[in-house]
Enzyme design. Structure first.
Site, short mmCIF file in Angstrom:
data_model
loop_
_atom_site.label_atom_id
_atom_site.label_comp_id
_atom_site.label_asym_id
_atom_site.label_seq_id
_atom_site.Cartn_x
_atom_site.Cartn_y
_atom_site.Cartn_z
N THR A 204 -34.40 -41.25 9.97
CA THR A 204 -33.81 -40.26 9.87
C THR A 204 -32.97 -41.08 8.86
O THR A 204 -33.18 -42.31 8.79
CB THR A 204 -32.83 -40.12 11.27
OG1 THR A 204 -33.21 -39.74 12.01
CG2 THR A 204 -31.27 -39.81 10.82
N ARG A 232 -34.99 -28.23 20.48
CA ARG A 232 -34.58 -30.06 20.99
C ARG A 232 -33.10 -29.62 19.42
O ARG A 232 -33.72 -30.40 18.62
CB ARG A 232 -35.61 -30.93 21.11
CG ARG A 232 -35.08 -32.09 21.28
CD ARG A 232 -34.32 -33.09 20.27
NE ARG A 232 -34.28 -33.86 20.35
CZ ARG A 232 -34.30 -35.18 19.39
NH1 ARG A 232 -34.23 -35.27 18.40
NH2 ARG A 232 -33.51 -36.55 19.83
N GLY A 234 -30.89 -33.03 18.56
CA GLY A 234 -30.26 -34.93 18.79
C GLY A 234 -28.90 -35.51 18.28
O GLY A 234 -28.11 -34.26 18.46
N ASP A 235 -28.35 -36.48 18.27
CA ASP A 235 -27.14 -36.12 17.97
C ASP A 235 -27.25 -36.50 16.85
O ASP A 235 -26.08 -36.64 16.37
CB ASP A 235 -27.51 -38.12 18.04
CG ASP A 235 -28.15 -38.74 17.42
OD1 ASP A 235 -29.33 -38.33 17.52
OD2 ASP A 235 -27.92 -40.38 16.71
N THR A 255 -29.32 -43.79 13.30
CA THR A 255 -30.24 -43.33 13.66
C THR A 255 -31.09 -44.00 15.03
O THR A 255 -31.10 -45.31 15.75
CB THR A 255 -31.23 -43.93 12.48
OG1 THR A 255 -32.78 -43.56 12.68
CG2 THR A 255 -31.19 -45.25 11.92
N GLY A 256 -32.00 -43.38 15.64
CA GLY A 256 -32.44 -43.48 16.93
C GLY A 256 -32.40 -42.71 18.02
O GLY A 256 -32.44 -41.70 17.79
N GLY A 258 -32.07 -40.19 19.96
CA GLY A 258 -30.46 -39.16 19.84
C GLY A 258 -30.02 -39.10 21.32
O GLY A 258 -28.97 -38.98 21.39
N1 ASP Z 1 -31.43 -40.01 15.91
C1 ASP Z 1 -32.86 -38.63 15.62
C2 ASP Z 1 -32.63 -37.69 16.86
O1 ASP Z 1 -32.70 -38.45 17.56
C3 ASP Z 1 -33.52 -39.68 15.64
C4 ASP Z 1 -33.86 -40.48 14.37
O2 ASP Z 1 -33.09 -41.30 13.87
O3 ASP Z 1 -34.63 -40.90 14.01
O4 ASP Z 1 -32.92 -36.75 16.34
#
Ligand code: ASP
Length: 337
Positions: A204, A232, A234-235, A255-256, A258
């Site tokens: 991300t 789906r 995410g965050d 980022t992570g 989500g």
């Molecule tokens: N946070 C993002 C999500 O969950 C993914 C990512 O940051 O790599 O969609």
């Protein structure tokens, strides 16, 4: 008489000095960007790949910083930096986005202006070339905060935002990642919960800035997680989870994984710690990433900036693509711990 003359000269000089000090203060700007966190180790990247990541991060952070130095709005700096990362196949946003389980791309993005407390987001869009521009459009040209799917796309088309075929986000590297994820999902078939998307991340992109008018702005853009279920979200497009900005606290882009960032309201929690507990940006961001998320398996990181231009970039994974230019103009580009 000489005295009144020199007194008024002194007064003029004093006002002049004060004015230039104030404008120097007002012109203090800073920026941080990220290109995702995850299991990024030296062993996983060749020297040439590392070089490519570093040079794209440098280009993106410098593009945003140049605009800030020219006194341009923080929104311009955030969108410019993110657009460069979205257009690069290296990152999981725009061109280079990961695949859903069904082999398509569904993109999410958001942006927030901490002075106006205004925000915009798009989720699950499939044909918008630069989702961050669409997020800004929702903020500036609609009364809504988030538009999703077909509604977001028709709104973008109405405002002549460039649209492309979904397949134009394809890259062989992400396609291979999908095939591997599918094999693993197949192996875990008998697990009691649906494991798709777990452990398949990241890449991300995001940016946070302090602009010359003292505004904090944050933005995030993503393709989500490899092999995610159709639909789906995410965050990243969720204000308070993946993106947040408030001039009296901080600006954050995350980022992570989500689902954890949504449930723990990560970006807003960091700013709340700055605002209500008087924590430094370093302590606030670090405590959420290491003390709240890490113990529960919430992998990832954030970039955060406060109203003085202090920057924090903590992560609890092996690496996070990141870069910043601080308020003294110092450039930092890093990948690993
Ligand atoms: N946070 C993002 C999500 O969950 C993914 C990512 O940051 O790599 O969609």
């Amino acid at each position: 008489m000489n005295l009144p003359k020199s007194n008024s000269l002194r007064a003029v000089l004093f006002i002049f000095t004060m004015l230039s000090a104030t404008s120097a203060m007002a012109q203090q700007v800073a920026i941080a960007i990220h290109g995702g966190a995850g299991t990024i180790t030296r062993a996983k990247l060749t020297e040439a790949q590392e070089q490519q990541y570093r040079s794209t991060l440098t280009k993106a952070v410098q593009a945003g910083y140049t605009l800030l130095k020219e006194g341009k709005p923080g929104l311009d700096a955030v969108t410019e930096s993110i657009r460069i990362l979205e257009n690069s196949p290296l990152f999981n946003a725009g061109y280079g986005a990961v695949y859903t389980y069904d082999g398509r791309h569904e993109l999410d993005a958001s942006i927030m202006h901490g002075g106006k407390m205004n925000a915009g987001a798009v989720s699950g869009v499939t044909t918008i070339k630069n989702p961050i521009d669409a997020a800004r459009l929702v903020m500036e040209k609609s009364v809504h905060v988030m538009l999703s799917g077909e509604g977001a796309e028709s709104f973008a088309r109405l405002h002549s935002i460039p649209v492309v075929e979904n397949s134009s986000f394809d890259t062989p590297f992400r396609y291979e990642a999908l095939q591997q994820a599918k094999q693993r999902i197949e192996r875990d078939r008998n697990a009691s919960i649906d494991l798709r998307a777990v452990d398949e991340k990241f890449g991300t992109v995001g940016a946070v800035v302090l602009d010359a008018e003292g505004n904090l702005v944050a933005g995030t853009s993503t393709g989500g997680m490899t092999a995610k279920r159709y639909g789906r979200i995410g965050d990243s497009p969720i204000i308070g989870a993946g993106t947040y900005a408030a001039n009296d606290a901080c600006a954050v882009s995350a980022t992570g994984h989500g689902e954890f960032f949504i449930r723990y309201h990560v970006a807003a929690d960091i700013c709340a710690r700055v605002k209500y507990s008087n924590m430094t940006i370093n302590d606030a961001a670090g405590s959420v990433i290491h003390e709240v998320l890490k113990p529960i398996g919430g992998d990832g990181g954030v970039i955060a900036i406060d109203s003085k231009g202090n920057i924090a970039m903590p992560f609890n994974t092996e690496g996070m693509y990141r870069a910043s230019v601080d308020s003294n103009g110092k450039l930092t580009v890093a990948i690993y711990k």
